[in-house]
Design a protein around this motif. Structure first.
Motif, PDB file in Angstrom:
ATOM      1  N   ARG A  55       0.841  -1.200   0.000  1.00  0.00           N
ATOM      2  CA  ARG A  55       0.000   0.000   0.000  1.00  0.00           C
ATOM      3  C   ARG A  55       0.882   1.258   0.000  1.00  0.00           C
ATOM      4  NH1 ARG A  55      -3.621  -1.523   3.584  1.00  0.00           N
ATOM      5  NH2 ARG A  55      -5.068  -2.219   1.983  1.00  0.00           N
TER       6      ARG A  55
ATOM      7  N   ARG B 131      -5.299   0.102 -10.579  1.00  0.00           N
ATOM      8  CA  ARG B 131      -6.200   0.789  -9.660  1.00  0.00           C
ATOM      9  C   ARG B 131      -6.221   0.067  -8.318  1.00  0.00           C
ATOM     10  NH1 ARG B 131     -12.816   1.370  -9.973  1.00  0.00           N
ATOM     11  NH2 ARG B 131     -13.034   2.364  -7.917  1.00  0.00           N
ATOM     12  N   THR B 132      -5.995   0.830  -7.257  1.00  0.00           N
ATOM     13  CA  THR B 132      -5.919   0.263  -5.911  1.00  0.00           C
ATOM     14  C   THR B 132      -7.145   0.685  -5.114  1.00  0.00           C
ATOM     15  OG1 THR B 132      -3.490   0.359  -5.983  1.00  0.00           O
ATOM     16  CG2 THR B 132      -4.530   0.129  -3.822  1.00  0.00           C
ATOM     17  N   PHE B 133      -7.842  -0.294  -4.543  1.00  0.00           N
ATOM     18  CA  PHE B 133      -9.039  -0.007  -3.754  1.00  0.00           C
ATOM     19  C   PHE B 133      -8.655   0.248  -2.301  1.00  0.00           C
ATOM     20  CE2 PHE B 133     -10.426  -2.517  -7.365  1.00  0.00           C
ATOM     21  CZ  PHE B 133     -11.525  -1.793  -7.818  1.00  0.00           C
ATOM     22  N   ALA B 134      -9.288   1.225  -1.694  1.00  0.00           N
ATOM     23  CA  ALA B 134      -9.033   1.544  -0.288  1.00  0.00           C
ATOM     24  C   ALA B 134      -9.544   0.414   0.595  1.00  0.00           C
ATOM     25  CB  ALA B 134      -9.725   2.853   0.079  1.00  0.00           C
TER      26      ALA B 134
ATOM     27  N   GLY C  69     -11.676  -1.700   2.769  1.00  0.00           N
ATOM     28  CA  GLY C  69     -13.124  -1.669   2.962  1.00  0.00           C
ATOM     29  C   GLY C  69     -13.913  -1.239   1.744  1.00  0.00           C
ATOM     30  N   GLU C  70     -13.239  -0.741   0.716  1.00  0.00           N
ATOM     31  CA  GLU C  70     -13.936  -0.303  -0.498  1.00  0.00           C
ATOM     32  C   GLU C  70     -14.311  -1.518  -1.339  1.00  0.00           C
ATOM     33  OE1 GLU C  70     -13.169   2.541  -4.452  1.00  0.00           O
ATOM     34  OE2 GLU C  70     -11.571   2.208  -2.976  1.00  0.00           O
ATOM     35  N   ALA C  71     -15.544  -1.605  -1.760  1.00  0.00           N
ATOM     36  CA  ALA C  71     -16.013  -2.725  -2.573  1.00  0.00           C
ATOM     37  C   ALA C  71     -15.636  -2.494  -4.029  1.00  0.00           C
ATOM     38  CB  ALA C  71     -17.513  -2.887  -2.433  1.00  0.00           C
ATOM     39  N   PRO C  72     -14.919  -3.429  -4.644  1.00  0.00           N
ATOM     40  CA  PRO C  72     -14.612  -3.262  -6.072  1.00  0.00           C
ATOM     41  C   PRO C  72     -15.885  -3.147  -6.895  1.00  0.00           C
ATOM     42  CG  PRO C  72     -13.290  -5.025  -5.094  1.00  0.00           C
ATOM     43  CD  PRO C  72     -14.322  -4.643  -4.075  1.00  0.00           C
ATOM     44  N   ASP C  73     -15.826  -2.310  -7.916  1.00  0.00           N
ATOM     45  CA  ASP C  73     -17.003  -2.116  -8.752  1.00  0.00           C
ATOM     46  C   ASP C  73     -17.047  -3.085  -9.928  1.00  0.00           C
ATOM     47  OD1 ASP C  73     -14.841  -1.083 -10.053  1.00  0.00           O
ATOM     48  OD2 ASP C  73     -15.713   0.884 -10.453  1.00  0.00           O
TER      49      ASP C  73
ATOM     50  N   GLU D   6      -7.690  -5.382   6.568  1.00  0.00           N
ATOM     51  CA  GLU D   6      -6.806  -4.443   5.881  1.00  0.00           C
ATOM     52  C   GLU D   6      -5.435  -5.024   5.572  1.00  0.00           C
ATOM     53  OE1 GLU D   6      -6.543  -0.748   7.905  1.00  0.00           O
ATOM     54  OE2 GLU D   6      -8.714  -0.473   8.087  1.00  0.00           O
TER      55      GLU D   6
ATOM     56  N   GLN E 194      -6.438  -4.785  -5.957  1.00  0.00           N
ATOM     57  CA  GLN E 194      -6.214  -3.951  -7.134  1.00  0.00           C
ATOM     58  C   GLN E 194      -6.994  -4.504  -8.317  1.00  0.00           C
ATOM     59  OE1 GLN E 194      -1.830  -4.093  -7.243  1.00  0.00           O
ATOM     60  NE2 GLN E 194      -1.829  -1.921  -6.709  1.00  0.00           N
TER      61      GLN E 194
END
Length: 315
Positions: free
Chosen positions: A114, A129-132, A134-138, A168, A173
């Protein structure tokens, strides 16, 4: 100046490359591992058995071995030993030994995927693209790796939310199926960028390229040099990236020689020779760019080394 290659295992080509660089200077290459039954030990000029790097006595045994065998340069080859060597670097430097390892802070940046992505973005370099947390990938698939780690352990493709790990401690990605490259990057011993060579990974087994080709991509090489300088790396490093018409997306950096780095060495990067020059104070000579042979393809194959019980016991 004698060279000590740690965790030598089957890295016969690396031993031979350093022998070709050291012998004209009157030096020898010593290969070390924790067990006798490793092929590189029989290719080296001398062989050593050392404790595991996580053994409390490792640093002391290493310092003693360097003093006993006139070692001036230590070349690590395994991610797991880098932090221990970074902690022992000043002690070894005090007895005249150069260790090809960056600072502990630089190693931490390389291990933490990270933070590594954040460094890339701060330099204006792209990553997948890196997801934060807890962020759900779209969209799926995505690619998941442990945040803290090296060597691709635990990395995998995830095809749906049911298989996405919680917490975490994993980096998520966007999945990238673009052409994958390794960039062999040579830095000076004080962290100045010298030269880099990109090679396309044509076939990969167990995380290592078994077929690879050198390619002339100046933008990719220049970006990798910029990244390694920002990370504070030294010596030979391998940078992993995707690269195509859409641009470059950096994945990770391993601050050591890679399994297929022999291709870049033979193509003209000549890292062992230039690292020995720097270790002997001839930095200006080592810094001069070398001519590179592009369009060379490496086809890796296995070779057996047969030894007797007596030869094993002699180590």
């Amino acid at each position: 100046m004698n060279v000590l290659i740690l965790s030598a295992a089957a890295k016969v080509l690396l031993v031979q490359a350093f022998q070709a660089a050291a012998r004209p200077l009157g030096g020898q290459v010593i290969a070390a591992d924790i067990a006798r039954d490793n092929a590189a030990l029989f290719a080296a000029d001398q062989a050593l058995i050392l404790p595991r790097s996580d053994d409390p006595g490792f640093a002391g045994a290493l310092a003693d071995a360097c003093a006993r065998h006139g070692v001036g340069l230590i070349v690590p080859t395994r991610d797991g030993e880098l932090a221990v060597l970074a902690a022992a670097r000043e002690r070894l430097h005090a007895q005249g030994v150069t260790v090809l390892v960056p600072s502990q802070d630089a190693l931490a940046l390389c291990r933490d995927k990270r933070r590594f992505a954040q460094v890339c973005h701060g330099l204006g370099l792209a990553t997948p693209r890196t997801f934060a947390p807890g962020e759900a990938p779209d969209r799926y698939p995505v690619f998941v790796r442990p945040v803290d780690g090296a060597g691709g352990r635990g990395a995998r493709r995830v095809d749906g939310p049911a298989d996405l790990p919680a917490g975490e401690d994993h980096l998520v990605q966007a999945f990238d199926d673009g052409p994958e490259f390794t960039i062999d990057v040579l830095m000076s011993l004080d962290g100045a960028p010298l030269q880099a060579l990109a090679r396309r990974r044509l076939l990969v087994h167990g995380g290592e390229a078994t077929k690879s080709r050198t390619e002339d991509i100046p933008a990719l090489a220049d970006q990798a040099l910029k990244l390694c300088a920002a990370l504070g790396l030294v010596g030979h490093n391998v940078v992993q990236a995707f690269h195509d018409a859409a641009g470059t997306r950096f994945i990770e950096v391993n601050p050591r020689f890679g399994g297929a780095s022999n291709l870049s060495i033979q193509a003209g990067l000549a890292s062992p020779e230039r690292i020995l020059q720097m270790a002997r104070g001839r930095t200006a000579e080592a810094a001069r760019p070398r001519p590179i042979a592009y369009g060379l393809t490496m086809l890796r194959y296995a070779q057996d080394r047969i030894v007797t019980d007596a030869e094993l016991a002699a180590l």
